[in-house]
Design a protein around this motif. Structure first.
Motif, mmCIF file in Angstrom:
data_model
loop_
_atom_site.group_PDB
_atom_site.id
_atom_site.type_symbol
_atom_site.label_atom_id
_atom_site.label_comp_id
_atom_site.label_asym_id
_atom_site.label_seq_id
_atom_site.Cartn_x
_atom_site.Cartn_y
_atom_site.Cartn_z
ATOM 1 N N SER A 65 36.315 37.880 72.314
ATOM 2 C CA SER A 65 35.821 37.171 71.105
ATOM 3 C C SER A 65 34.863 38.401 70.341
ATOM 4 O O SER A 65 34.716 37.863 68.741
ATOM 5 N N LEU A 66 34.346 39.424 70.847
ATOM 6 C CA LEU A 66 33.835 40.489 70.058
ATOM 7 C C LEU A 66 34.605 40.887 68.808
ATOM 8 O O LEU A 66 34.458 41.051 67.703
ATOM 9 N N VAL A 74 33.483 39.533 60.252
ATOM 10 C CA VAL A 74 32.000 39.431 60.403
ATOM 11 C C VAL A 74 31.680 40.535 61.277
ATOM 12 O O VAL A 74 31.806 40.542 62.476
ATOM 13 N N TYR A 75 31.109 41.506 60.587
ATOM 14 C CA TYR A 75 30.687 42.847 61.356
ATOM 15 C C TYR A 75 29.189 42.549 62.082
ATOM 16 O O TYR A 75 28.089 42.525 61.273
ATOM 17 N N VAL A 76 29.295 42.441 63.475
ATOM 18 C CA VAL A 76 28.040 41.851 63.841
ATOM 19 C C VAL A 76 27.417 43.040 64.180
ATOM 20 O O VAL A 76 27.921 44.076 64.265
ATOM 21 N N SER B 236 26.452 48.058 59.872
ATOM 22 C CA SER B 236 26.871 47.578 61.024
ATOM 23 C C SER B 236 27.574 48.756 61.779
ATOM 24 O O SER B 236 28.292 49.271 61.311
ATOM 25 N N HIS B 398 23.810 37.809 62.716
ATOM 26 C CA HIS B 398 24.702 37.517 63.665
ATOM 27 C C HIS B 398 23.970 38.131 65.160
ATOM 28 O O HIS B 398 23.789 39.367 65.006
ATOM 29 N N LEU B 440 27.831 38.371 74.473
ATOM 30 C CA LEU B 440 28.844 37.091 74.730
ATOM 31 C C LEU B 440 29.453 36.925 76.028
ATOM 32 O O LEU B 440 29.776 35.972 76.289
#
Lengths: 76, 614
Positions: A65-66, A74-76, B236, B398, B440
């Motif tokens: 999921s990452l 979506v660069y988390v 990021s 996020h 996660l």
């Protein structure tokens, strides 16, 4: 000493491939976990096997999921 | 009129000042001033030739600006011009410049000290280039114009270079955007050729001499002024720098009065609405991706993007043309690859990014740059080539636990000359990047644990009700049947091993290996019947297993039959090999057995499937 450019530890172009692979493996392991839960009866169930299958499946699902988030931008 | 009174006041003040003490013994031998009025930003380039006529070496030079100009001063840089002749550009970084207030001068002047790297000795001379950039220095006159009027602007300055030193020779050139000048102060020797206005040369002017000139001219360049611009740069470490810019623009020229006729504007845009601007061009760094242009309503599609290896050019058109005083607000966002901007040196990481806005010729009243660093960054510091106000904030984005640290740099009165690189330094442990996937993973694992807990928990309310007991018994039956199933599978695997050994025998002729396999399978199968006994006994005693029991018994019986026949076949084949009989003979002997074996095997498989599905 010239400054060194920093890049991500995994090359950008690999993100979609990696996400598909790890998610596929993760989902297969999740499926095997649920099949084990459904087919064994209370007596023959082993907690160790459940936990290991769950742990390995969650590792693959987590990384999958990452990489999925990163591949979608979506660069988390 | 107020303007004229002020300029007269300045003239008197400076006349008084010229009798004040001399600041040092420096003399400006030659001064060439170029005033560039071709856009809304006034750029004054002054080349000074400084001579030390005194006996002490000078290490500082003073520059002075009148107060009304100094408050619009956005950017000041002084460089040493090492070349001989006008063509050579000045090299190296600017010299340090500092604001200072000497004691015995009135407040209407602002002074800047320029520190020289090595002092100017007696009799030596030095060439300096001073670039001063002013914003909001062009006043629209008339202040309100209608759609069909032309935009005229007023610029006031001094023909004599205002300096605390004596000037031997000086000249002034004013570059105008078009050849159309409404009026200008005519002094001796003033020449207007095309779009250039030349004043001078003036000889032997005393210090603090101020000769006001006023130029009234037409300028239709876009007067794009951003009231506030917030640039957010989010880093990021997974490979992207995301820049989001929120603009609040207005047209800073002559205000529009009267009606706006779209028909007139569309039909003849250069006559009806010459001073309005329609598009803005932004120059983004190369390899920019995911560029978007939107406002509060949604996406604005009137834009175009093209890029090459040196830059990415974005041309945007706001939803309506901007006339004087009109406002618009929009957001531009784009992503950039990390390796172009983030570097590592001596254990510290730093971001090297440009400070100003990428839009060409944009004046920004308040610029706020926010650099959002990844969570886990420590020891954060920022450095910029010009003074900025700094503060720290925190932002939740996020997968954040405590929030990301944000460095906020604020500056007023920003012009495109401020598009220099600034750096933000911080320390980051590479292992902290693992925090995000670990979060996660932990999330998914908690789901699995919840599932396990649910399956293991016994949520029934009554432990002695008939249905609960029935359920428990059924589960026991299921478990037993499963065990029987497993045992039978093991038997079948043993049968398969036997068959495989027969095939090997026909290939290699190794009788001993075959016999060894048979021995091991024999012992295995002996233990099976012992294991099966208690299980079958339990099934016989359990009422729930009534419908399964016959099938199970049938399965066990069939399996036993199969076992015996297979062993017989195996023995026969081995004997034949020992007697060295031919293949045809072997087949004849085992033929009747073989048919039964195949049939039995099929039936056993069917029963196994049936049992599996209960």
């Amino acid at each position: 000493m010239a400054p060194k450019a920093i890049t991500s530890p995994v090359p950008d172009s690999l993100y979609p491939t990696l996400s598909v692979l790890t998610l596929a493996i993760g989902l297969v392991l999740t499926a095997s976990f649920f099949i084990y839960e459904a087919t064994t009866s209370r007596k023959t169930r082993s907690l160790a096997q459940e936990l290991t299958t769950g742990a390995v499946a969650s590792v693959f699902l987590g990384f999958g999921s990452l990489f999925l988030l990163l591949a979608c931008g979506v660069y988390v | 009129m107020m303007r004229f009174a002020l300029t007269l006041l300045f003239t008197f003040t400076f006349a008084l000042l010229s009798s004040s003490p001399v600041f040092s013994d420096l003399i400006l031998a030659k001064v060439d001033r170029r005033i560039d009025l071709t856009s809304q930003i006034v750029r004054i380039t002054t080349s000074l030739k400084v001579e030390n006529a005194g006996s002490n070496p000078a290490s500082e030079i003073l520059l002075s600006f009148p107060e009304n100009q100094a408050k619009h001063l956005a950017y000041l840089t002084v460089t040493l011009n090492e070349g001989k002749g006008k063509g050579k550009a000045s090299s190296g970084a600017g010299l340090p410049v500092e604001v200072v207030v000497p004691k015995d001068v009135p407040n209407s002047l602002t002074f800047y000290y320029v520190s020289l790297p090595k002092g100017l000795g007696k009799g030596e001379s030095l060439l300096l280039d001073v670039l001063a950039v002013f914003t909001h220095s062009l006043e629209p006159f008339p202040e309100k114009i209608s759609q069909a009027d032309i935009q005229l602007l007023l610029f006031q300055d001094t023909a004599h270079y205002l300096s605390p030193y004596k000037v031997t020779v000086q000249s002034l050139t004013v570059k105008l955007p078009e050849a159309r000048v409404e009026s200008y102060t005519k002094l001796e020797g003033t020449k207007l050729s095309g779009s250039e206005l030349k004043y001078g040369p003036f000889h032997n002017i005393p210090p603090f001499s101020y000769l006001p000139i006023i130029i009234h001219f037409e300028n239709n360049q876009p007067f794009a002024v951003a009231e506030e611009l917030v640039r957010e740069i989010e880093i990021s470490h997974w490979g992207n720098v995301q820049v989001t810019e929120h603009y609040n623009l207005f047209h800073g020229g002559a205000k529009s009065k009267g009606e706006f006729s779209r028909l007139d504007y569309q039909a003849r845009p250069y006559v009806r609405g010459a001073s309005a601007f329609r598009r803005l061009v932004a120059r983004l760094p190369p390899r920019a991706h995911s560029v978007y242009y939107r406002d509060e309503i949604g996406n604005i599609s009137t834009s175009s993007l093209w890029g090459d290896s040196k830059k990415t050019e974005l041309e945007i058109e706001p939803r309506y043309p901007l006339f004087g005083g009109w406002k618009t607000a929009f957001t531009i966002g784009y992503g950039l690859p990390l390796r172009d901007f983030l570097f590592e040196l001596d254990g510290k990481r730093f971001l090297n990014f440009s400070f100003g806005s990428p839009i060409n010729e944009l004046v920004i009243d308040t610029l706020i740059v926010k650099v959002v660093l990844p969570e886990g960054s420590k020891v954060i510091s920022a450095s910029a080539p010009f003074p900025v106000k700094q503060r720290k904030e925190s932002k939740f984005s996020h997968l954040d636990l405590v929030g990301r640290p944000v460095v906020v740099l604020e500056k007023n009165n920003v012009v495109p000359e401020h598009n220099e690189y600034f750096q933000v330094y911080y320390k980051f442990n590479s292992l902290s990047m693992l925090r995000e996937p670990l979060m996660l993973i932990f999330g998914f694992f908690s789901l699995f644990v919840a599932c396990i807990v649910y399956m293991h928990a016994d949520l029934s309310i009554s432990k002695s009700s008939a249905s609960y007991l029935a359920k428990v018994q059924w589960e026991e039956v299921q478990a037993t049947v499963q065990q029987i199933h497993n045992i039978i599978s093991n038997c079948l695997t043993a049968h398969d091993k036997l068959e495989a050994s027969l095939r090997d025998l026909s290939r290699t002729g190794d009788v001993q290996a075959c016999k060894a396999t048979r021995k091991s399978v024999d012992s295995l199968l002996k233990g099976v019947s012992k294991d099966l006994k208690p299980l079958v006994a339990f099934l016989q005693s359990s009422p729930q297993a009534a419908h399964i029991l016959p099938k199970v018994e049938e399965l066990i019986a069939k399996e036993r039959d199969l076992q015996e026949r297979l062993m017989a076949k195996h023995t026969t084949v081995v004997d034949c090999y020992e007697k060295k009989l031919g293949g045809r003979e072997i087949e004849n002997r085992i033929a009747p057995n073989q048919q039964k074996i195949t049939a039995l095997r099929q039936e056993v498989d069917d029963l196994m499937d049936f049992i599996d599905e209960i």
